[in-house]
Design a protein around this motif. Structure first.
Motif, PDB file in Angstrom:
ATOM      1  N   LYS A  10       0.836  -1.211   0.000  1.00  0.00           N
ATOM      2  CA  LYS A  10       0.000   0.000   0.000  1.00  0.00           C
ATOM      3  C   LYS A  10       0.868   1.257   0.000  1.00  0.00           C
ATOM      4  N   LYS A  11       1.615   1.417  -1.085  1.00  0.00           N
ATOM      5  CA  LYS A  11       2.437   2.601  -1.328  1.00  0.00           C
ATOM      6  C   LYS A  11       2.599   2.752  -2.839  1.00  0.00           C
ATOM      7  N   PRO A  12       2.846   3.975  -3.317  1.00  0.00           N
ATOM      8  CA  PRO A  12       3.047   4.187  -4.758  1.00  0.00           C
ATOM      9  C   PRO A  12       4.324   3.493  -5.263  1.00  0.00           C
ATOM     10  N   LYS A  13       4.301   3.111  -6.531  1.00  0.00           N
ATOM     11  CA  LYS A  13       5.414   2.389  -7.149  1.00  0.00           C
ATOM     12  C   LYS A  13       6.750   3.116  -7.004  1.00  0.00           C
ATOM     13  N   LEU A  14       6.790   4.415  -7.223  1.00  0.00           N
ATOM     14  CA  LEU A  14       8.052   5.151  -7.132  1.00  0.00           C
ATOM     15  C   LEU A  14       8.636   5.080  -5.724  1.00  0.00           C
ATOM     16  N   GLU A  15       7.781   5.126  -4.740  1.00  0.00           N
ATOM     17  CA  GLU A  15       8.233   5.035  -3.350  1.00  0.00           C
ATOM     18  C   GLU A  15       8.768   3.636  -3.043  1.00  0.00           C
ATOM     19  N   ILE A  16       8.095   2.617  -3.532  1.00  0.00           N
ATOM     20  CA  ILE A  16       8.538   1.228  -3.320  1.00  0.00           C
ATOM     21  C   ILE A  16       9.909   1.021  -3.962  1.00  0.00           C
ATOM     22  N   ALA A  17      10.093   1.505  -5.183  1.00  0.00           N
ATOM     23  CA  ALA A  17      11.378   1.352  -5.873  1.00  0.00           C
ATOM     24  C   ALA A  17      12.498   2.052  -5.107  1.00  0.00           C
ATOM     25  N   LYS A  18      12.213   3.211  -4.542  1.00  0.00           N
ATOM     26  CA  LYS A  18      13.212   3.931  -3.756  1.00  0.00           C
ATOM     27  C   LYS A  18      13.632   3.101  -2.537  1.00  0.00           C
ATOM     28  N   HIS A  19      12.665   2.507  -1.860  1.00  0.00           N
ATOM     29  CA  HIS A  19      12.976   1.656  -0.705  1.00  0.00           C
ATOM     30  C   HIS A  19      13.746   0.414  -1.138  1.00  0.00           C
ATOM     31  N   PHE A  20      13.395  -0.140  -2.289  1.00  0.00           N
ATOM     32  CA  PHE A  20      14.046  -1.355  -2.782  1.00  0.00           C
ATOM     33  C   PHE A  20      15.548  -1.137  -2.954  1.00  0.00           C
ATOM     34  N   GLU A  21      15.941   0.066  -3.347  1.00  0.00           N
ATOM     35  CA  GLU A  21      17.363   0.383  -3.552  1.00  0.00           C
ATOM     36  C   GLU A  21      18.097   0.734  -2.259  1.00  0.00           C
ATOM     37  N   ASP A  22      17.376   0.948  -1.188  1.00  0.00           N
ATOM     38  CA  ASP A  22      17.949   1.412   0.064  1.00  0.00           C
ATOM     39  C   ASP A  22      18.385   0.231   0.937  1.00  0.00           C
ATOM     40  N   PRO A  23      19.686   0.133   1.278  1.00  0.00           N
ATOM     41  CA  PRO A  23      20.143  -0.964   2.147  1.00  0.00           C
ATOM     42  C   PRO A  23      19.414  -1.016   3.492  1.00  0.00           C
ATOM     43  N   GLU A  24      18.875   0.090   3.951  1.00  0.00           N
ATOM     44  CA  GLU A  24      18.121   0.076   5.212  1.00  0.00           C
ATOM     45  C   GLU A  24      16.899  -0.837   5.102  1.00  0.00           C
ATOM     46  N   ALA A  25      16.284  -0.874   3.924  1.00  0.00           N
ATOM     47  CA  ALA A  25      15.132  -1.765   3.715  1.00  0.00           C
ATOM     48  C   ALA A  25      15.572  -3.230   3.805  1.00  0.00           C
ATOM     49  N   LEU A  26      16.777  -3.532   3.331  1.00  0.00           N
ATOM     50  CA  LEU A  26      17.295  -4.898   3.460  1.00  0.00           C
ATOM     51  C   LEU A  26      17.491  -5.260   4.924  1.00  0.00           C
ATOM     52  N   LYS A  27      18.000  -4.319   5.711  1.00  0.00           N
ATOM     53  CA  LYS A  27      18.179  -4.571   7.149  1.00  0.00           C
ATOM     54  C   LYS A  27      16.845  -4.878   7.814  1.00  0.00           C
ATOM     55  N   GLN A  28      15.799  -4.216   7.370  1.00  0.00           N
ATOM     56  CA  GLN A  28      14.479  -4.403   7.964  1.00  0.00           C
ATOM     57  C   GLN A  28      13.774  -5.660   7.464  1.00  0.00           C
ATOM     58  N   SER A  29      14.048  -6.063   6.230  1.00  0.00           N
ATOM     59  CA  SER A  29      13.304  -7.186   5.659  1.00  0.00           C
ATOM     60  C   SER A  29      14.064  -8.514   5.703  1.00  0.00           C
ATOM     61  N   GLN A  30      15.378  -8.462   5.757  1.00  0.00           N
ATOM     62  CA  GLN A  30      16.171  -9.689   5.829  1.00  0.00           C
ATOM     63  C   GLN A  30      16.922  -9.672   7.157  1.00  0.00           C
ATOM     64  N   LYS A  31      16.430 -10.460   8.064  1.00  0.00           N
ATOM     65  CA  LYS A  31      16.810 -10.433   9.466  1.00  0.00           C
ATOM     66  C   LYS A  31      18.319 -10.332   9.741  1.00  0.00           C
ATOM     67  N   ASP A  32      19.143 -11.091   9.061  1.00  0.00           N
ATOM     68  CA  ASP A  32      20.572 -11.131   9.364  1.00  0.00           C
ATOM     69  C   ASP A  32      21.436 -10.255   8.459  1.00  0.00           C
ATOM     70  N   PHE A  33      20.807  -9.412   7.631  1.00  0.00           N
ATOM     71  CA  PHE A  33      21.575  -8.528   6.760  1.00  0.00           C
ATOM     72  C   PHE A  33      22.250  -7.439   7.589  1.00  0.00           C
ATOM     73  N   LEU A  34      23.559  -7.228   7.318  1.00  0.00           N
ATOM     74  CA  LEU A  34      24.317  -6.216   8.043  1.00  0.00           C
ATOM     75  C   LEU A  34      24.659  -4.999   7.200  1.00  0.00           C
ATOM     76  N   SER A  35      25.220  -5.245   6.000  1.00  0.00           N
ATOM     77  CA  SER A  35      25.642  -4.110   5.185  1.00  0.00           C
ATOM     78  C   SER A  35      25.895  -4.539   3.745  1.00  0.00           C
ATOM     79  N   MET A  36      26.137  -3.533   2.912  1.00  0.00           N
ATOM     80  CA  MET A  36      26.421  -3.746   1.500  1.00  0.00           C
ATOM     81  C   MET A  36      27.672  -2.946   1.147  1.00  0.00           C
TER      82      MET A  36
END
Length: 142
Positions: A10-36
């Protein structure tokens, strides 16, 4: 082994794509992710390589193509396996986006992981589904 996972966010496509590129989103969605860490190539473009660092392992990501906000396609290499992931983002309306992720495991290295993949293929899809649910929750909180 191939499978597809889909989720509506429930967010606009452009906003989702921005989050997809953000390593912070990986930290939040993939439990053991530390950094890139960027390794080489022009960051965010085809051919660019990055190391994704998790608590217990590392992955090498090679971008095959980046056509965000519509699609992102990359190869992920680990000492035990190689896979590709193609994520597509489709606007359902001005406020909602459908995310479709297609995973193709192209190589398993080692007897243990080959047995797991053969005996319990659903575990791989279940893990990706869990990541998508966490990614959705992160995006919708923002």
């Amino acid at each position: 082994m191939k499978f597809t996972c889909t989720i509506n966010i429930k967010k606009p496509k452009l906003e989702i794509a921005k989050h997809f590129e953000d390593p912070e989103a990986l930290k939040q969605s993939q439990k053991d992710f530390l950094s890139m860490e960027h390794i080489n190539g022009k960051k965010g473009e085809a051919g660019a390589k990055s190391k994704l660092i998790y608590k217990k392992f590392d992955l090498i990501e090679t971008i095959i193509h980046n056509k965000l906000p519509d699609e992102f396609y990359a190869k992920y290499e680990h000492k035990s396996m190689t896979n590709t992931m193609r994520s597509k983002f489709t606007a359902l309306n001005e406020k909602d986006t459908k995310m479709t992720t297609k995973i193709d495991y192209t190589e398993f290295k080692g007897l243990f992981i080959k047995l797991i993949a053969k005996l319990f293929p659903g575990l791989f899809k279940k893990q990706v589904d869990k990541w998508l649910v966490r990614f959705k929750a992160y995006c919708e909180r923002q």
